[in-house]
Design a protein around this motif. Structure first.
Motif, PDB file in Angstrom:
ATOM      1  N   ASP A  14       0.832  -1.205   0.000  1.00 59.19           N
ATOM      2  CA  ASP A  14       0.000   0.000   0.000  1.00 59.19           C
ATOM      3  C   ASP A  14       0.865   1.253   0.000  1.00 59.19           C
ATOM      4  O   ASP A  14       0.546   2.243  -0.665  1.00 59.19           O
ATOM      5  N   TYR A  15       1.950   1.222   0.762  1.00 54.66           N
ATOM      6  CA  TYR A  15       2.860   2.367   0.796  1.00 54.66           C
ATOM      7  C   TYR A  15       3.512   2.608  -0.558  1.00 54.66           C
ATOM      8  O   TYR A  15       3.527   3.717  -1.085  1.00 54.66           O
ATOM      9  N   ALA A  16       4.065   1.542  -1.127  1.00 53.81           N
ATOM     10  CA  ALA A  16       4.788   1.672  -2.387  1.00 53.81           C
ATOM     11  C   ALA A  16       3.869   2.146  -3.510  1.00 53.81           C
ATOM     12  O   ALA A  16       4.317   2.838  -4.427  1.00 53.81           O
ATOM     13  N   SER A  17       2.588   1.795  -3.432  1.00 57.43           N
ATOM     14  CA  SER A  17       1.637   2.204  -4.468  1.00 57.43           C
ATOM     15  C   SER A  17       0.963   3.531  -4.159  1.00 57.43           C
ATOM     16  O   SER A  17       0.113   3.997  -4.912  1.00 57.43           O
ATOM     17  N   GLY A  18       1.322   4.163  -3.011  1.00 59.28           N
ATOM     18  CA  GLY A  18       0.774   5.470  -2.668  1.00 59.28           C
ATOM     19  C   GLY A  18      -0.638   5.424  -2.120  1.00 59.28           C
ATOM     20  O   GLY A  18      -1.348   6.428  -2.181  1.00 59.28           O
ATOM     21  N   MET A  45      11.366  -3.573  -4.052  1.00 68.76           N
ATOM     22  CA  MET A  45       9.973  -3.584  -4.502  1.00 68.76           C
ATOM     23  C   MET A  45       9.748  -2.570  -5.614  1.00 68.76           C
ATOM     24  O   MET A  45       9.111  -2.877  -6.630  1.00 68.76           O
ATOM     25  N   GLU A  46      10.271  -1.358  -5.425  1.00 71.44           N
ATOM     26  CA  GLU A  46      10.071  -0.328  -6.443  1.00 71.44           C
ATOM     27  C   GLU A  46      10.758  -0.700  -7.753  1.00 71.44           C
ATOM     28  O   GLU A  46      10.226  -0.454  -8.834  1.00 71.44           O
ATOM     29  N   ARG A  73      12.225 -10.914  -5.462  1.00 67.35           N
ATOM     30  CA  ARG A  73      13.063  -9.726  -5.323  1.00 67.35           C
ATOM     31  C   ARG A  73      12.696  -8.934  -4.073  1.00 67.35           C
ATOM     32  O   ARG A  73      13.563  -8.425  -3.362  1.00 67.35           O
ATOM     33  N   ILE A  74      11.378  -8.871  -3.776  1.00 69.44           N
ATOM     34  CA  ILE A  74      10.930  -8.174  -2.578  1.00 69.44           C
ATOM     35  C   ILE A  74      11.464  -8.858  -1.326  1.00 69.44           C
ATOM     36  O   ILE A  74      11.831  -8.209  -0.339  1.00 69.44           O
ATOM     37  N   ALA A  75      11.531 -10.182  -1.357  1.00 62.94           N
ATOM     38  CA  ALA A  75      11.947 -10.964  -0.190  1.00 62.94           C
ATOM     39  C   ALA A  75      13.451 -11.182  -0.134  1.00 62.94           C
ATOM     40  O   ALA A  75      13.929 -12.017   0.625  1.00 62.94           O
ATOM     41  N   CYS A  76      14.224 -10.400  -0.883  1.00 58.06           N
ATOM     42  CA  CYS A  76      15.656 -10.657  -1.004  1.00 58.06           C
ATOM     43  C   CYS A  76      16.429 -10.311   0.256  1.00 58.06           C
ATOM     44  O   CYS A  76      17.570 -10.714   0.415  1.00 58.06           O
TER      45      CYS A  76
END
Length: 227
Positions: A14-18, A45-46, A73-76
């Motif tokens: 939710d944060y990354a998508s604004g 994530m971005e 990639r997010i869980a890296c």
């Protein structure tokens, strides 16, 4: 400083998508300032989202494997369960916390200084609070100071609550939350967070509804305390 409790994946998305309102974003951005691992997860994530967006712009098919690669990639970041955020009107690019002081940006700008300059309002039994004004009608944002060894009265929630530790620590059941740790709670959790004996605990707390206290005495004075 070792941070053990991070932002949930859903909240990070939710944060990354604004999609977070100002109050939630302030808590996440302040956690981000204290947590290098979460900043790296946010960058991952971005970057993954940008790669997927490029595929969409190029009208290339997005497959299930693309989503799997994005999640990987997010869980890296080893050992990290979650991540971080910003406050849409304020922090476009969250930065590490200053080496000196208790309160990092962007929270410090909201308060106008560090803890030694703040004017606390008594809540009783040695506890204090500062209500933090935002332009967000969806949330209530406050700084809390809980005396060493004292509990917050047993309560649950009408909605989500984020609690970020800035100084000291508290125990909630078997979990210990110290500087930089963030607890995410909802109506399924009935708890009595208790400051540890070594020092007062200062936390940033964000809620979307008044707390639901078990004690009728606390409920009676709750409108006066505005918690």
């Amino acid at each position: 400083m070792t941070i053990n409790h991070h932002i949930s994946d859903a909240l990070l998305m939710d944060y990354a998508s604004g999609n977070l309102s100002e109050g939630w974003s302030l808590a996440v951005a302040t956690h981000l300032a204290l947590c290098p691992g979460c900043r790296r997860r946010l960058d991952a994530m971005e970057g993954a989202a940008g790669a997927l967006f490029d595929k969409l712009i190029a009208r290339e098919p997005v497959t299930g494997s693309d989503w799997e690669k994005m999640k990987a990639r997010i869980a890296c970041e080893p050992g990290a369960v979650t991540a971080v955020a910003e406050k849409p009107p304020v922090a476009a690019a969250p930065k590490p916390a200053r080496s000196a002081g208790v309160i990092p940006e962007p929270l410090r700008s909201y308060l106008g200084g560090d803890v030694d300059t703040l004017k606390w309002r008594a809540l009783g039994r040695g506890a204090y609070q500062i209500r933090i004004e935002t332009g967000d009608p969806e949330t209530q944002v406050r700084l809390l100071k809980i005396p060493a060894g004292r509990p917050v009265p047993e309560h649950t929630h009408e909605g989500r609550e984020l609690t970020l530790v800035l100084s000291g620590s508290f125990r909630d059941g078997n979990d210990l939350f110290a500087r930089g740790d963030l607890e995410e709670a909802d109506g399924d959790l009935l708890h009595t967070p208790t400051a540890t004996e070594d020092e007062d605990c200062i936390c940033l707390a964000v809620t979307e509804a008044p707390l639901k206290f078990s004690s009728w005495i606390v409920r009676l004075i709750q409108p006066v305390l505005k918690i």
